[in-house]
Write a protein that holds these residues in place. Structure first.
Motif, PDB file in Angstrom:
ATOM      1  N   UNK A 184      14.193  28.799  45.538  1.00 54.76           N
ATOM      2  CA  UNK A 184      15.371  29.138  46.338  1.00 54.76           C
ATOM      3  C   UNK A 184      15.415  28.198  47.537  1.00 54.76           C
ATOM      4  N   UNK A 185      16.405  27.325  47.553  1.00 60.74           N
ATOM      5  CA  UNK A 185      16.467  26.295  48.582  1.00 60.74           C
ATOM      6  C   UNK A 185      17.465  26.638  49.674  1.00 60.74           C
ATOM      7  N   UNK A 186      17.057  26.358  50.906  1.00 61.74           N
ATOM      8  CA  UNK A 186      17.996  26.362  52.008  1.00 61.74           C
ATOM      9  C   UNK A 186      18.744  25.044  52.029  1.00 61.74           C
ATOM     10  N   UNK A 187      19.416  24.776  53.121  1.00 62.51           N
ATOM     11  CA  UNK A 187      20.264  23.579  53.187  1.00 62.51           C
ATOM     12  C   UNK A 187      19.439  22.310  53.032  1.00 62.51           C
ATOM     13  N   UNK A 188      19.874  21.475  52.070  1.00 64.44           N
ATOM     14  CA  UNK A 188      19.149  20.269  51.713  1.00 64.44           C
ATOM     15  C   UNK A 188      20.087  19.076  51.838  1.00 64.44           C
ATOM     16  N   UNK A 189      19.565  17.985  52.366  1.00 59.16           N
ATOM     17  CA  UNK A 189      20.390  16.806  52.651  1.00 59.16           C
ATOM     18  C   UNK A 189      20.764  16.082  51.358  1.00 59.16           C
ATOM     19  N   UNK A 190      21.932  16.395  50.843  1.00 55.20           N
ATOM     20  CA  UNK A 190      22.461  15.777  49.631  1.00 55.20           C
ATOM     21  C   UNK A 190      23.936  15.446  49.858  1.00 55.20           C
ATOM     22  N   UNK A 191      24.544  14.650  48.999  1.00 58.91           N
ATOM     23  CA  UNK A 191      25.982  14.396  49.134  1.00 58.91           C
ATOM     24  C   UNK A 191      26.809  15.676  49.110  1.00 58.91           C
ATOM     25  N   UNK A 192      26.412  16.649  48.289  1.00 57.36           N
ATOM     26  CA  UNK A 192      27.134  17.917  48.251  1.00 57.36           C
ATOM     27  C   UNK A 192      27.030  18.636  49.582  1.00 57.36           C
ATOM     28  N   UNK A 193      25.854  18.638  50.180  1.00 56.14           N
ATOM     29  CA  UNK A 193      25.682  19.327  51.457  1.00 56.14           C
ATOM     30  C   UNK A 193      26.509  18.676  52.555  1.00 56.14           C
ATOM     31  N   UNK A 239      12.673  23.892  58.530  1.00 60.93           N
ATOM     32  CA  UNK A 239      11.898  24.533  59.590  1.00 60.93           C
ATOM     33  C   UNK A 239      12.734  24.703  60.856  1.00 60.93           C
ATOM     34  N   UNK A 240      13.631  23.747  61.100  1.00 63.91           N
ATOM     35  CA  UNK A 240      14.492  23.811  62.274  1.00 63.91           C
ATOM     36  C   UNK A 240      15.803  24.482  61.895  1.00 63.91           C
TER      37      UNK A 240
END
Length: 243
Positions: A184-193, A239-240
Protein backbone atom coordinates in the motif's frame (compact mmCIF):
# COMPACT_ATOMS: atom_id res chain seq x y z
CA UNK A 1 7.78 -27.28 4.05
CA UNK A 2 7.08 -26.64 0.36
CA UNK A 3 10.18 -25.58 -1.55
CA UNK A 4 9.87 -21.88 -2.34
CA UNK A 5 11.60 -19.88 -5.04
CA UNK A 6 13.01 -17.65 -2.29
CA UNK A 7 15.43 -20.43 -1.42
CA UNK A 8 17.16 -19.59 -4.70
CA UNK A 9 18.98 -16.32 -5.50
CA UNK A 10 17.28 -13.79 -7.74
CA UNK A 11 19.79 -14.60 -10.45
CA UNK A 12 18.06 -17.96 -10.95
CA UNK A 13 14.54 -16.55 -11.07
CA UNK A 14 12.31 -14.90 -13.66
CA UNK A 15 9.90 -12.04 -12.94
CA UNK A 16 6.95 -10.56 -14.79
CA UNK A 17 6.41 -6.87 -14.01
CA UNK A 18 3.38 -5.02 -15.37
CA UNK A 19 3.19 -1.26 -15.80
CA UNK A 20 6.88 -1.30 -16.70
CA UNK A 21 6.70 1.52 -19.25
CA UNK A 22 7.33 4.17 -16.60
CA UNK A 23 7.22 5.13 -12.95
CA UNK A 24 7.01 2.45 -10.29
CA UNK A 25 6.80 -0.54 -12.61
CA UNK A 26 9.85 0.58 -14.56
CA UNK A 27 11.87 1.07 -11.36
CA UNK A 28 10.89 -2.39 -10.13
CA UNK A 29 11.82 -4.03 -13.43
CA UNK A 30 15.21 -2.29 -13.48
CA UNK A 31 15.96 -3.16 -9.86
CA UNK A 32 15.06 -6.84 -10.21
CA UNK A 33 17.22 -7.06 -13.33
CA UNK A 34 20.09 -5.32 -11.53
CA UNK A 35 19.78 -7.97 -8.81
CA UNK A 36 20.21 -10.66 -11.45
CA UNK A 37 16.64 -11.76 -12.16
CA UNK A 38 15.36 -12.25 -15.65
CA UNK A 39 12.50 -9.80 -16.20
CA UNK A 40 9.62 -9.70 -18.65
CA UNK A 41 8.72 -6.01 -18.55
CA UNK A 42 5.13 -5.52 -19.71
CA UNK A 43 3.66 -2.16 -20.64
CA UNK A 44 1.58 -0.27 -23.19
CA UNK A 45 4.07 2.32 -24.44
CA UNK A 46 6.37 0.69 -27.03
CA UNK A 47 8.86 3.58 -27.15
CA UNK A 48 9.39 3.68 -23.39
CA UNK A 49 9.62 -0.09 -23.26
CA UNK A 50 12.21 -0.09 -26.03
CA UNK A 51 14.48 2.07 -23.88
CA UNK A 52 14.72 -0.83 -21.40
CA UNK A 53 16.52 -2.95 -23.98
CA UNK A 54 19.86 -1.32 -23.27
CA UNK A 55 19.49 -1.43 -19.48
CA UNK A 56 21.79 -3.66 -17.43
CA UNK A 57 20.53 -7.16 -16.77
CA UNK A 58 18.19 -9.57 -18.50
CA UNK A 59 15.11 -7.52 -19.43
CA UNK A 60 12.66 -8.57 -22.13
CA UNK A 61 10.26 -5.69 -22.98
CA UNK A 62 6.80 -6.83 -24.09
CA UNK A 63 4.18 -4.39 -25.35
CA UNK A 64 0.72 -5.54 -24.35
CA UNK A 65 -2.62 -4.10 -23.27
CA UNK A 66 -3.54 -6.45 -20.43
CA UNK A 67 -7.19 -5.40 -20.55
CA UNK A 68 -7.35 -7.05 -23.99
CA UNK A 69 -8.14 -10.74 -23.54
CA UNK A 70 -6.37 -11.76 -26.75
CA UNK A 71 -3.20 -9.82 -25.92
CA UNK A 72 -3.14 -11.12 -22.36
CA UNK A 73 -3.66 -14.73 -23.46
CA UNK A 74 -0.85 -14.34 -25.98
CA UNK A 75 1.46 -13.11 -23.22
CA UNK A 76 0.57 -16.06 -20.99
CA UNK A 77 1.17 -18.49 -23.87
CA UNK A 78 4.52 -16.88 -24.63
CA UNK A 79 5.62 -17.15 -21.01
CA UNK A 80 4.35 -20.70 -20.64
CA UNK A 81 6.42 -21.86 -23.62
CA UNK A 82 9.57 -20.03 -22.60
CA UNK A 83 11.05 -18.82 -19.34
CA UNK A 84 9.44 -19.93 -16.13
CA UNK A 85 7.75 -17.38 -13.88
CA UNK A 86 8.81 -17.16 -10.23
CA UNK A 87 7.73 -13.58 -9.49
CA UNK A 88 4.69 -11.60 -10.59
CA UNK A 89 4.49 -7.89 -9.78
CA UNK A 90 1.28 -6.03 -10.59
CA UNK A 91 2.13 -2.35 -11.03
CA UNK A 92 -0.11 -1.36 -13.95
CA UNK A 93 -3.12 0.73 -13.02
CA UNK A 94 -5.57 3.45 -14.02
CA UNK A 95 -6.71 6.47 -12.04
CA UNK A 96 -9.76 8.71 -12.30
CA UNK A 97 -10.54 11.70 -10.09
CA UNK A 98 -14.15 12.88 -9.98
CA UNK A 99 -17.09 12.86 -7.59
CA UNK A 100 -19.76 10.21 -7.95
CA UNK A 101 -22.24 12.67 -9.42
CA UNK A 102 -19.73 13.71 -12.11
CA UNK A 103 -18.36 10.25 -12.91
CA UNK A 104 -19.69 8.23 -15.83
CA UNK A 105 -20.25 4.49 -15.62
CA UNK A 106 -17.67 4.19 -18.40
CA UNK A 107 -15.05 5.50 -15.97
CA UNK A 108 -15.87 2.69 -13.56
CA UNK A 109 -15.58 0.20 -16.41
CA UNK A 110 -12.08 1.47 -17.28
CA UNK A 111 -10.91 1.36 -13.67
CA UNK A 112 -12.33 -2.11 -13.12
CA UNK A 113 -10.87 -3.48 -16.37
CA UNK A 114 -7.38 -2.14 -15.64
CA UNK A 115 -7.11 -2.32 -11.86
CA UNK A 116 -9.05 -5.51 -11.09
CA UNK A 117 -9.95 -7.73 -14.03
CA UNK A 118 -6.62 -7.58 -15.88
CA UNK A 119 -4.37 -8.38 -12.88
CA UNK A 120 -6.75 -11.09 -11.68
CA UNK A 121 -6.87 -12.76 -15.10
CA UNK A 122 -3.09 -12.54 -15.58
CA UNK A 123 -2.52 -14.07 -12.15
CA UNK A 124 -4.84 -16.95 -12.94
CA UNK A 125 -3.07 -17.53 -16.25
CA UNK A 126 0.38 -17.64 -14.65
CA UNK A 127 -0.62 -19.43 -11.46
CA UNK A 128 0.42 -22.92 -12.63
CA UNK A 129 3.95 -21.62 -13.24
CA UNK A 130 4.05 -19.78 -9.92
CA UNK A 131 2.90 -22.91 -8.12
CA UNK A 132 5.49 -25.06 -9.88
CA UNK A 133 8.37 -23.00 -8.52
CA UNK A 134 6.92 -21.69 -5.27
CA UNK A 135 6.77 -18.07 -6.37
CA UNK A 136 5.79 -14.62 -5.14
CA UNK A 137 2.96 -12.33 -6.18
CA UNK A 138 3.28 -8.64 -5.27
CA UNK A 139 0.33 -6.30 -5.76
CA UNK A 140 1.01 -2.56 -5.82
CA UNK A 141 -1.96 -0.93 -4.09
CA UNK A 142 -2.63 2.38 -2.36
CA UNK A 143 -2.98 3.85 1.12
CA UNK A 144 -6.20 5.42 -0.22
CA UNK A 145 -7.92 2.47 1.46
CA UNK A 146 -7.32 4.08 4.85
CA UNK A 147 -9.18 7.25 3.90
CA UNK A 148 -11.32 7.67 0.81
CA UNK A 149 -12.02 11.20 -0.40
CA UNK A 150 -15.33 11.77 -2.16
CA UNK A 151 -13.73 12.42 -5.52
CA UNK A 152 -11.74 9.17 -5.71
CA UNK A 153 -14.41 6.74 -4.59
CA UNK A 154 -14.40 4.61 -7.73
CA UNK A 155 -10.61 4.33 -7.79
CA UNK A 156 -10.61 3.42 -4.09
CA UNK A 157 -13.25 0.75 -4.74
CA UNK A 158 -10.94 -1.00 -7.20
CA UNK A 159 -8.10 -0.90 -4.68
CA UNK A 160 -10.35 -2.50 -2.05
CA UNK A 161 -11.26 -5.18 -4.58
CA UNK A 162 -7.62 -6.00 -5.32
CA UNK A 163 -6.82 -6.16 -1.64
CA UNK A 164 -9.60 -8.71 -1.18
CA UNK A 165 -8.40 -10.70 -4.18
CA UNK A 166 -4.84 -10.74 -2.84
CA UNK A 167 -6.01 -11.85 0.61
CA UNK A 168 -8.19 -14.67 -0.72
CA UNK A 169 -5.52 -15.76 -3.22
CA UNK A 170 -3.00 -16.02 -0.39
CA UNK A 171 -5.28 -18.42 1.47
CA UNK A 172 -5.79 -20.50 -1.68
CA UNK A 173 -2.16 -20.88 -2.75
CA UNK A 174 -0.07 -20.51 0.40
CA UNK A 175 0.11 -24.27 0.94
CA UNK A 176 1.60 -24.57 -2.56
CA UNK A 177 4.51 -22.37 -1.55
CA UNK A 178 3.21 -19.20 -3.21
CA UNK A 179 3.35 -15.99 -1.19
CA UNK A 180 1.15 -12.97 -1.86
CA UNK A 181 1.98 -9.48 -0.62
CA UNK A 182 0.15 -6.19 -1.06
CA UNK A 183 2.18 -2.97 -0.98
CA UNK A 184 0.00 0.00 0.00
CA UNK A 185 1.79 3.09 -1.26
CA UNK A 186 1.43 6.68 -0.24
CA UNK A 187 2.18 9.48 -2.66
CA UNK A 188 5.01 8.48 -4.98
CA UNK A 189 6.89 10.72 -7.41
CA UNK A 190 5.65 9.54 -10.80
CA UNK A 191 4.22 11.27 -13.89
CA UNK A 192 0.73 10.30 -12.70
CA UNK A 193 1.33 11.86 -9.30
CA UNK A 194 2.49 15.08 -10.93
CA UNK A 195 -0.80 15.19 -12.82
CA UNK A 196 -2.77 14.52 -9.61
CA UNK A 197 -1.11 17.46 -7.89
CA UNK A 198 -1.90 19.60 -10.94
CA UNK A 199 -5.57 18.59 -10.71
CA UNK A 200 -5.53 19.49 -7.03
CA UNK A 201 -4.09 22.91 -7.85
CA UNK A 202 -1.03 22.43 -5.65
CA UNK A 203 2.74 22.60 -6.17
CA UNK A 204 4.32 19.22 -6.84
CA UNK A 205 6.95 18.44 -4.13
CA UNK A 206 8.53 15.51 -5.95
CA UNK A 207 11.62 15.40 -3.73
CA UNK A 208 9.50 14.98 -0.57
CA UNK A 209 7.46 12.05 -1.90
CA UNK A 210 8.31 8.38 -2.08
CA UNK A 211 10.51 7.61 -5.05
CA UNK A 212 9.88 4.69 -7.40
CA UNK A 213 13.26 3.32 -6.32
CA UNK A 214 12.01 3.18 -2.70
CA UNK A 215 9.18 0.93 -3.85
CA UNK A 216 11.59 -1.22 -5.86
CA UNK A 217 13.71 -1.66 -2.72
CA UNK A 218 10.63 -2.84 -0.82
CA UNK A 219 9.71 -5.34 -3.54
CA UNK A 220 13.20 -6.86 -3.49
CA UNK A 221 13.05 -7.12 0.31
CA UNK A 222 9.68 -8.90 0.12
CA UNK A 223 10.60 -11.46 -2.51
CA UNK A 224 13.99 -12.32 -0.97
CA UNK A 225 12.67 -13.05 2.50
CA UNK A 226 13.60 -16.42 3.93
CA UNK A 227 11.25 -19.28 3.03
CA UNK A 228 10.26 -19.27 6.70
CA UNK A 229 8.82 -15.77 6.44
CA UNK A 230 6.02 -14.04 4.57
CA UNK A 231 5.10 -10.36 4.26
CA UNK A 232 1.37 -10.07 3.64
CA UNK A 233 0.86 -6.28 3.70
CA UNK A 234 3.22 -3.34 3.82
CA UNK A 235 2.19 0.31 4.11
CA UNK A 236 4.84 2.62 2.68
CA UNK A 237 4.44 6.39 2.97
CA UNK A 238 6.62 9.48 2.61
CA UNK A 239 8.32 10.22 5.92
CA UNK A 240 7.68 13.94 5.46
CA UNK A 241 3.92 14.58 5.51
CA UNK A 242 4.01 17.77 3.42
CA UNK A 243 1.03 17.01 1.24
Amino acid sequence: MTKRAVDRPLATRHAVVTGASSGIGRAIALRLAAEGAGVTAVGRDPQRLASLTGAPGRIIPVQADLTDDVARSALVSRLSSGARVDLLVHSAGAYRRAGHTETAVDDLDVLYATNVRAPYALTMGLLPMLRAGGGDVVVINSTILARTDGDVGLYAATQHAMRSIADSLRVAVNADGVRVCTLHLGRTATPLQAEIFRQEGRPYPAESLLQPEDVADAVVDVVTLSARAEATEIHLRPAEKCY
